[in-house]
Design a protein around this motif. Structure first.
Motif, PDB file in Angstrom:
ATOM      1  N   LEU A 105       0.828  -1.185   0.000  1.00 47.21           N
ATOM      2  CA  LEU A 105       0.000   0.000   0.000  1.00 47.21           C
ATOM      3  C   LEU A 105       0.864   1.236   0.000  1.00 47.21           C
ATOM      4  O   LEU A 105       2.056   1.171   0.319  1.00 47.21           O
ATOM      5  CB  LEU A 105      -0.931   0.018   1.220  1.00 47.21           C
ATOM      6  CG  LEU A 105      -0.278   0.007   2.604  1.00 47.21           C
ATOM      7  CD1 LEU A 105      -1.134   0.792   3.597  1.00 47.21           C
ATOM      8  CD2 LEU A 105      -0.148  -1.422   3.106  1.00 47.21           C
ATOM      9  N   ASN A 106       0.293   2.364  -0.396  1.00 47.56           N
ATOM     10  CA  ASN A 106       0.996   3.629  -0.361  1.00 47.56           C
ATOM     11  C   ASN A 106       0.937   4.198   1.054  1.00 47.56           C
ATOM     12  O   ASN A 106       0.011   3.912   1.822  1.00 47.56           O
ATOM     13  CB  ASN A 106       0.388   4.618  -1.345  1.00 47.56           C
ATOM     14  CG  ASN A 106       0.621   4.203  -2.782  1.00 47.56           C
ATOM     15  OD1 ASN A 106       1.644   3.600  -3.104  1.00 47.56           O
ATOM     16  ND2 ASN A 106      -0.326   4.502  -3.656  1.00 47.56           N
ATOM     17  N   ARG A 107       1.896   5.039   1.392  1.00 43.51           N
ATOM     18  CA  ARG A 107       1.989   5.518   2.770  1.00 43.51           C
ATOM     19  C   ARG A 107       0.844   6.472   3.128  1.00 43.51           C
ATOM     20  O   ARG A 107       0.618   6.741   4.305  1.00 43.51           O
ATOM     21  CB  ARG A 107       3.345   6.140   3.031  1.00 43.51           C
ATOM     22  CG  ARG A 107       3.651   7.417   2.282  1.00 43.51           C
ATOM     23  CD  ARG A 107       3.459   8.630   3.151  1.00 43.51           C
ATOM     24  NE  ARG A 107       3.866   9.826   2.446  1.00 43.51           N
ATOM     25  CZ  ARG A 107       3.289  10.993   2.609  1.00 43.51           C
ATOM     26  NH1 ARG A 107       2.251  11.120   3.408  1.00 43.51           N
ATOM     27  NH2 ARG A 107       3.724  12.049   1.944  1.00 43.51           N
ATOM     28  N   ASP A 108       0.061   6.965   2.158  1.00 45.94           N
ATOM     29  CA  ASP A 108      -1.099   7.784   2.488  1.00 45.94           C
ATOM     30  C   ASP A 108      -2.365   6.946   2.631  1.00 45.94           C
ATOM     31  O   ASP A 108      -3.460   7.495   2.806  1.00 45.94           O
ATOM     32  CB  ASP A 108      -1.307   8.892   1.453  1.00 45.94           C
ATOM     33  CG  ASP A 108      -1.545   8.352   0.047  1.00 45.94           C
ATOM     34  OD1 ASP A 108      -1.308   7.147  -0.179  1.00 45.94           O
ATOM     35  OD2 ASP A 108      -1.969   9.134  -0.819  1.00 45.94           O
ATOM     36  N   SER A 109      -2.229   5.609   2.548  1.00 44.21           N
ATOM     37  CA  SER A 109      -3.342   4.699   2.796  1.00 44.21           C
ATOM     38  C   SER A 109      -3.161   4.044   4.155  1.00 44.21           C
ATOM     39  O   SER A 109      -2.070   4.028   4.708  1.00 44.21           O
ATOM     40  CB  SER A 109      -3.413   3.619   1.709  1.00 44.21           C
ATOM     41  OG  SER A 109      -3.549   4.187   0.430  1.00 44.21           O
ATOM     42  N   LYS A 110      -4.250   3.478   4.679  1.00 39.67           N
ATOM     43  CA  LYS A 110      -4.190   2.787   5.959  1.00 39.67           C
ATOM     44  C   LYS A 110      -4.100   1.290   5.749  1.00 39.67           C
ATOM     45  O   LYS A 110      -4.613   0.751   4.763  1.00 39.67           O
ATOM     46  CB  LYS A 110      -5.437   3.104   6.796  1.00 39.67           C
ATOM     47  CG  LYS A 110      -5.500   4.522   7.317  1.00 39.67           C
ATOM     48  CD  LYS A 110      -6.729   4.697   8.196  1.00 39.67           C
ATOM     49  CE  LYS A 110      -6.796   6.109   8.775  1.00 39.67           C
ATOM     50  NZ  LYS A 110      -7.997   6.290   9.639  1.00 39.67           N
ATOM     51  N   SER A 144      -5.806  -1.595   6.436  1.00 39.91           N
ATOM     52  CA  SER A 144      -7.208  -1.797   6.794  1.00 39.91           C
ATOM     53  C   SER A 144      -7.596  -3.229   6.473  1.00 39.91           C
ATOM     54  O   SER A 144      -7.469  -3.667   5.322  1.00 39.91           O
ATOM     55  CB  SER A 144      -8.093  -0.810   6.035  1.00 39.91           C
ATOM     56  OG  SER A 144      -9.447  -1.005   6.345  1.00 39.91           O
ATOM     57  N   GLU A 194      -7.199  -0.725  11.632  1.00 41.55           N
ATOM     58  CA  GLU A 194      -7.100   0.496  10.823  1.00 41.55           C
ATOM     59  C   GLU A 194      -5.885   1.243  11.341  1.00 41.55           C
ATOM     60  O   GLU A 194      -5.920   1.800  12.438  1.00 41.55           O
ATOM     61  CB  GLU A 194      -8.352   1.362  10.969  1.00 41.55           C
ATOM     62  CG  GLU A 194      -9.591   0.803  10.320  1.00 41.55           C
ATOM     63  CD  GLU A 194      -9.695   1.161   8.849  1.00 41.55           C
ATOM     64  OE1 GLU A 194      -8.978   2.092   8.426  1.00 41.55           O
ATOM     65  OE2 GLU A 194     -10.464   0.505   8.135  1.00 41.55           O
ATOM     66  N   GLU A 251      -2.303   3.744  10.276  1.00 45.63           N
ATOM     67  CA  GLU A 251      -1.415   4.442   9.358  1.00 45.63           C
ATOM     68  C   GLU A 251       0.024   4.020   9.627  1.00 45.63           C
ATOM     69  O   GLU A 251       0.431   3.873  10.778  1.00 45.63           O
ATOM     70  CB  GLU A 251      -1.551   5.955   9.523  1.00 45.63           C
ATOM     71  CG  GLU A 251      -2.903   6.509   9.075  1.00 45.63           C
ATOM     72  CD  GLU A 251      -2.972   8.021   9.206  1.00 45.63           C
ATOM     73  OE1 GLU A 251      -2.033   8.589   9.794  1.00 45.63           O
ATOM     74  OE2 GLU A 251      -3.956   8.609   8.726  1.00 45.63           O
TER      75      GLU A 251
END
Length: 424
Positions: A63-68, A70, A99, A101
Motif C-alpha cells: 500500500l501507499n503511505r497515504d493509505s491505511k 485496513s 485500521e 497508518e
C-alpha cells in the motif's frame, strides 16, 4: 403392485435427496463459524496469507503511505476467539479489524487468534508501504544498516535535503551531514550511544516536523567484519573493515592465528596475511572478552566464514555505478578510474578480473571491457550479467598496446556496480 412399489421408491428417494441437501447446507463455512464450540481448533479463514518462499516471509500486502492498513478477519470459532495484531513483534491492535497508518517501509505483520480454551493459531507475512513521489526515501545498498552505538552510520537515499533529524529508538539525532553522490544522496548520523543491541525502525524528520519512514537498522555492540575478510594475498598486507573491531584479540585462518596487528581501530584491522598456499580457508576470530568475531556474508552473519587466499592483487576497490544511459561528462557513464600508467606496468598474459554486482532496479544488465575510445578490447565481448560475479580477461600485448594508444581502459554497460578490479 410393482407400480405402487415404484412410486414408493421414488418418494423415498426424493425425501432422502431433500435431507441430504439440508445437511450439506448446514455444513457451509458460515454455519461452521457460528456453530463451532470453544473447544474447536481456531482457524483464520480470511484473508489468506501466502506461503513462505525459501523459508522467508512472503509479501502479504502493498500500500501507499497515504493509505491505511485496513483489514477485517474471518475466524472460527467466531464467538470464542480473540485476535491480536503485531507489527515487527510489537502488539498494535486487538479484535477482528485493524485500521492503522504506517510510515514507508517493510513491516512483519503477525496475527494471533486464540480461543477461550487457550488454543491458538497465527498467520504472518510482510506488509510493504511505499513512499509517495517527492517523499524523503532511503534504500539499502549493503551492510550499512548494521551499526554500532556511538558510531557514525550512513543512510543512502533521495529527496533528503529537508531532513533535519533522524529518529531512532525514541531519540532524535540532529548531528547529521548530507552529501550528494553519483547515484543519489548519503546522509550520515551518529547512532545514540545508549541504544541496546536490537533492531530499530528509523524515521526521517523534516524541517516542517513531518516524519517519513526509513525502514530499520540493527544496532550491535559486537565485533563484526563487514568487508575484506573474504579474500587475501598470502604474506601480504590485509585490511578488514567493520564495526567494533578494536575489540578483536586474534584472527585465525586455517591453523594459523594472528594476534599482532599493524593497525587496529573500531572501523578496521590491518594485518599481515599468514603465508598459506592458494585455496579456501575457514576464518574465525576472538575478541578480548572471549566472544566470537562475526562476519557479514551473503548467507547472513556467522562466526565462521570462508577466505580465499590467492595471488590476485587488487588495483581498485569501491562501489562505482555504470550506465551508458548517463549523459556525456557524468562520472557514472563508464568506469575509468584506473590510469594508463597502471596498465603500462602489466605484461602480456596478466589476468584481469573486474568484480561486479548488479543494480536490481535497472531494466537490464550488460557489461563490456573497452578503451577510452569505446573500442572493445581484443577477444572480449559484450556480456549479459546477473547477480554478482567477475568478468575475467587475459590481457594480450595487443590489448595493452590498444589501451595506451586509445586513452586508457574503461568498463562500459548498464545496470551494475564495479566493486573491485584485480590482476594476477
Amino acid at each position: 403392485m410393482k407400480k405402487k412399489n415404484s412410486y414408493m421408491l421414488l418418494l423415498i428417494g426424493m425425501l432422502f435427496a431433500g435431507a441430504l441437501s439440508m445437511m450439506l447446507s448446514s455444513c457451509s463455512d458460515d454455519n461452521l463459524i457460528s456453530t463451532a464450540t470453544a473447544n474447536d481448533d481456531p482457524r483464520i479463514i480470511d484473508p489468506v496469507f501466502p506461503d513462505r518462499v525459501n523459508g522467508q516471509l512472503a509479501t502479504f500486502a502493498e500500500l501507499n503511505r497515504d493509505s491505511k492498513l485496513s483489514m477485517t478477519l474471518t475466524v472460527t470459532p467466531a464467538d470464542y476467539t480473540t485476535c491480536e495484531w503485531y507489527l515487527d513483534g510489537e502488539k498494535v491492535a486487538e479484535g477482528k479489524t485493524i485500521e492503522k497508518e504506517l510510515e514507508a517501509g517493510t513491516y512483519d505483520l503477525k496475527i494471533v487468534a486464540t480461543t477461550t480454551a487457550g488454543k491458538s493459531t497465527s498467520r504472518e507475512g510482510l506488509v510493504k508501504v511505499k513512499p509517495l513521489d517527492g517523499d524523503p526515501t532511503t534504500t539499502t545498498k549493503s551492510f550499512e544498516r548494521i551499526v554500532a552505538p556511538g558510531a557514525v552510520a550512513t543512510l543512502y537515499g533521495n529527496n533528503l535535503n529537508n531532513v533535519k533529524a533522524v529518529a531512532i529508538g525514541g531519540q532524535q539525532v540532529t548531528d547529521i551531514e548530507l552529501e550528494n553522490t553519483d547515484d543519489g544522496q548519503m546522509l550520515q548520523y551518529v547512532v545514540p550511544e545508549a541504544l541496546k543491541d536490537s533492531t530499530y525502525r528509523v524515521s526521517l524528520i523534516t524541517n516542517d516536523g513531518a516524519s517519513y519512514g526509513a525502514d530499520k537498522v540493527t544496532v550491535t555492540s559486537k565485533a563484526l567484519a563487514t568487508a575484506g575478510a573474504n579474500r587475501a594475498n598470502a604474506n601480504a598486507s590485509w585490511t578488514i573493515t567493520g564495526i567494533n573491531l578494536s575489540k578483536v584479540a586474534s584472527i585465525s585462518v586455517g591453523d594459523k592465528t594472528v594476534t599482532s596487528f599493524d593497525q587496529q581501530s573500531d572501523g578496521q584491522i590491518v594485518l599481515t596475511c599468514p603465508n598459506l598456499a592458494e585455496g579456501e580457508y575457514t576464518i574465525t576470530g576472538k575478541t578480548k572478552d572471549g566472544s566470537d568475531l562475526t562476519f557479514y556474508t551473503a548467507d547472513g552473519i556467522t562466526a565462521n566464514a570462508t577466505v580465499t587466499i590467492s595471488s590476485e592483487r587488487t588495483i581498485w576497490e569501491g562501489h562505482h555505478y555504470v550506465s551508458w544511459d548517463k549523459p556525456d561528462g557524468d562520472p557514472n557513464k563508464t568506469f575509468n578510474l584506473i590510469g594508463m600508467d597502471v596498465f603500462a606496468q602489466f605484461k602480456a598474459g596478466t589476468i584481469l578480473k573486474v568484480y561486479y554486482s548488479i543494480e536490481p532496479s535497472a531494466e537490464y544488465h550488460q557489461m563490456q571491457l573497452m578503451t577510452g575510445w569505446w573500442t572493445l578490447l581484443p577477444n572480449s565481448t559484450k556480456m549479459d550479467i546477473s547477480g554478482s560475479g567477475a568478468y575475467t580477461y587475459t590481457l594480450s600485448q595487443d590489448a595493452l598496446d590498444l589501451i595506451q594508444a586509445q586513452s586508457g581502459f574503461q568498463v562500459g554497460g548498464h545496470g551494475f556496480y564495479v566493486d573491485r578490479v584485480t590482476v594476477e
